[in-house]
Design an enzyme around this catalytic site. Structure first.
Site, short mmCIF file in Angstrom:
data_model
loop_
_atom_site.label_atom_id
_atom_site.label_comp_id
_atom_site.label_asym_id
_atom_site.label_seq_id
_atom_site.Cartn_x
_atom_site.Cartn_y
_atom_site.Cartn_z
N HIS A 56 -38.36 -36.39 49.82
CA HIS A 56 -38.70 -35.62 48.75
C HIS A 56 -38.53 -33.98 49.24
O HIS A 56 -38.63 -33.55 50.23
CB HIS A 56 -39.73 -35.93 48.26
CG HIS A 56 -40.04 -37.48 47.83
ND1 HIS A 56 -40.69 -38.19 48.63
CD2 HIS A 56 -39.28 -38.18 47.04
CE1 HIS A 56 -40.64 -39.39 48.20
NE2 HIS A 56 -39.73 -39.50 47.36
N GLY A 82 -33.28 -23.82 57.39
CA GLY A 82 -32.66 -23.85 56.12
C GLY A 82 -31.42 -24.92 56.42
O GLY A 82 -30.73 -25.21 55.43
N TYR A 115 -29.97 -28.60 58.04
CA TYR A 115 -30.43 -30.10 58.25
C TYR A 115 -29.29 -30.89 59.09
O TYR A 115 -28.37 -30.58 59.02
CB TYR A 115 -30.67 -30.99 57.15
CG TYR A 115 -31.72 -30.00 56.07
CD1 TYR A 115 -33.03 -30.23 56.13
CD2 TYR A 115 -31.24 -28.84 55.46
CE1 TYR A 115 -33.79 -29.47 55.50
CE2 TYR A 115 -32.13 -28.22 54.44
CZ TYR A 115 -33.33 -28.49 54.76
OH TYR A 115 -34.29 -27.79 53.74
N ARG A 128 -44.71 -36.41 52.12
CA ARG A 128 -44.33 -35.24 52.86
C ARG A 128 -45.30 -34.90 53.28
O ARG A 128 -46.39 -34.12 53.25
CB ARG A 128 -43.99 -34.20 51.81
CG ARG A 128 -43.20 -32.79 52.47
CD ARG A 128 -42.63 -32.00 51.61
NE ARG A 128 -42.04 -30.86 52.43
CZ ARG A 128 -40.99 -31.12 53.07
NH1 ARG A 128 -40.17 -31.92 53.38
NH2 ARG A 128 -40.40 -29.94 53.81
N LYS A 129 -45.27 -34.50 54.80
CA LYS A 129 -46.28 -34.06 55.94
C LYS A 129 -46.62 -32.76 55.29
O LYS A 129 -45.70 -32.07 55.01
CB LYS A 129 -45.89 -34.12 57.40
CG LYS A 129 -45.83 -35.55 57.78
CD LYS A 129 -45.13 -35.70 59.42
CE LYS A 129 -43.84 -34.89 59.28
NZ LYS A 129 -43.19 -34.82 60.64
N ASP A 180 -42.71 -36.90 65.50
CA ASP A 180 -41.95 -35.93 64.48
C ASP A 180 -40.29 -36.21 64.94
O ASP A 180 -40.40 -36.73 66.23
CB ASP A 180 -42.40 -34.62 64.29
CG ASP A 180 -41.36 -33.93 63.48
OD1 ASP A 180 -41.12 -34.43 62.36
OD2 ASP A 180 -40.82 -32.62 63.67
N ARG A 181 -39.53 -36.00 64.34
CA ARG A 181 -38.07 -36.18 64.81
C ARG A 181 -37.46 -34.80 65.06
O ARG A 181 -37.45 -34.83 66.46
CB ARG A 181 -37.16 -36.68 63.60
CG ARG A 181 -35.97 -37.22 64.12
CD ARG A 181 -34.96 -37.95 62.99
NE ARG A 181 -34.37 -36.65 62.43
CZ ARG A 181 -33.33 -36.83 61.71
NH1 ARG A 181 -33.10 -37.98 61.12
NH2 ARG A 181 -32.78 -35.57 61.19
N ASP A 182 -37.32 -33.98 64.36
CA ASP A 182 -36.51 -32.81 64.47
C ASP A 182 -37.14 -32.08 65.39
O ASP A 182 -38.35 -31.43 64.78
CB ASP A 182 -36.00 -32.23 63.28
CG ASP A 182 -34.70 -33.20 62.71
OD1 ASP A 182 -34.48 -33.83 63.18
OD2 ASP A 182 -34.92 -33.25 61.30
#
Length: 184
Positions: A97, A23, A25, A105-106, A11-13
Site C-alpha cells: 500500500h 524514490g 524501487y 505499512r510499518k 526488513d528487506r531493502d
C-alpha cells in the site's frame, strides 16, 4: 536484547539487498542485489533454530511500478538463492500500500500480526526486529520487540537515521555483523 532469541524479523531493502536510491524501487530480480554475507547470516540463524521472517514495505506496488506477483517472484528467487547456500526464510510478508489507508505499512503492526496468525508461537519478548530505517525501529518498538538498526553505507542513509540509532537497542554495519554479535 533477549537472552534467548526465537524469532528474527528482518526488513528487506537495505538489510538483505542493496537499497535503491530514494524514490526508486527494486522491481525485478535483476535489480535485487543481495548484500555480502546475508545468506551465511541467515543460515547461521537457521542452524540455531531461530525463525526468520521478512517484513517489508513495498510501496512501489501501490505506485504501479511492480505487482504483488512481481514482489513474490523476487522473494521466490531469493529463497532459491538462499537454499543453494543451505539457508531459508520461514515467511515473507509485505505491505503493497501507499503511505495511508492500511494497518500493515510499518511502523503499523499489520505485518507482525499476519506473522503471529501464521506462527502463533511467536512471542515479542523472544523476538528481534532488524531494519535500516526509523519506521523499522518504531515498528519493532511499537510491537514490544528488541530492535537493531543496520547502518549500511553512509550514502544510503535516510535523514532520520540518527534518530533511529538513538531509539534502537543496538546498531551494526550489516546483518552478518549483527548476527555474529547478537546470537553467537
Amino acid at each position: 536484547m533477549p537472552k534467548h532469541v526465537e524469532t528474527v524479523f528482518l526488513d528487506r531493502d537495505g538489510v538483505l539487498n542493496e537499497k535503491m536510491p530514494e524514490g526508486r524501487y527494486v522491481t525485478s530480480w535483476e535489480e535485487f542485489k543481495p548484500l555480502p554475507g546475508v545468506a551465511q547470516a541467515i543460515g547461521s540463524l537457521n542452524r540455531m533454530g531461530i525463525r526468520v521472517i521478512v517484513v517489508s514495505n513495498q510501496r512501489g506496488v501501490a505506485l504501479g511500478r511492480m505487482t504483488n506477483a512481481g514482489v513474490e517472484a523476487i522473494h521466490a528467487r531469493f529463497q532459491d538463492l538462499l537454499r543453494a547456500s543451505g539457508a531459508h526464510i520461514d515467511a515473507f510478508y509485505f505491505c503493497p500500500h501507499d503511505k495511508e489507508g492500511c494497518d500493515c505499512r510499518k511502523p503499523k503492526p499489520g505485518l507482525f500480526l499476519q506473522a503471529i496468525r501464521d506462527f502463533p508461537e511467536i512471542q515479542t519478548e523472544t523476538s528481534i526486529f532488524i531494519g535500516d530505517s526509523l519506521s523499522d525501529i518504531e515498528a519493532g518498538r511499537n510491537f514490544g520487540m528488541a530492535t537493531v538498526l543496520i547502518l549500511g553505507n553512509a550514502e544510503g542513509r535516510r535523514p532520520e537515521w540518527e534518530e533511529a540509532r538513538k531509539l534502537a537497542d543496538a546498531s551494526f554495519a550489516s546483518l552478518p555483523e549483527a548476527v555474529e554479535l547478537l546470537v553467537p
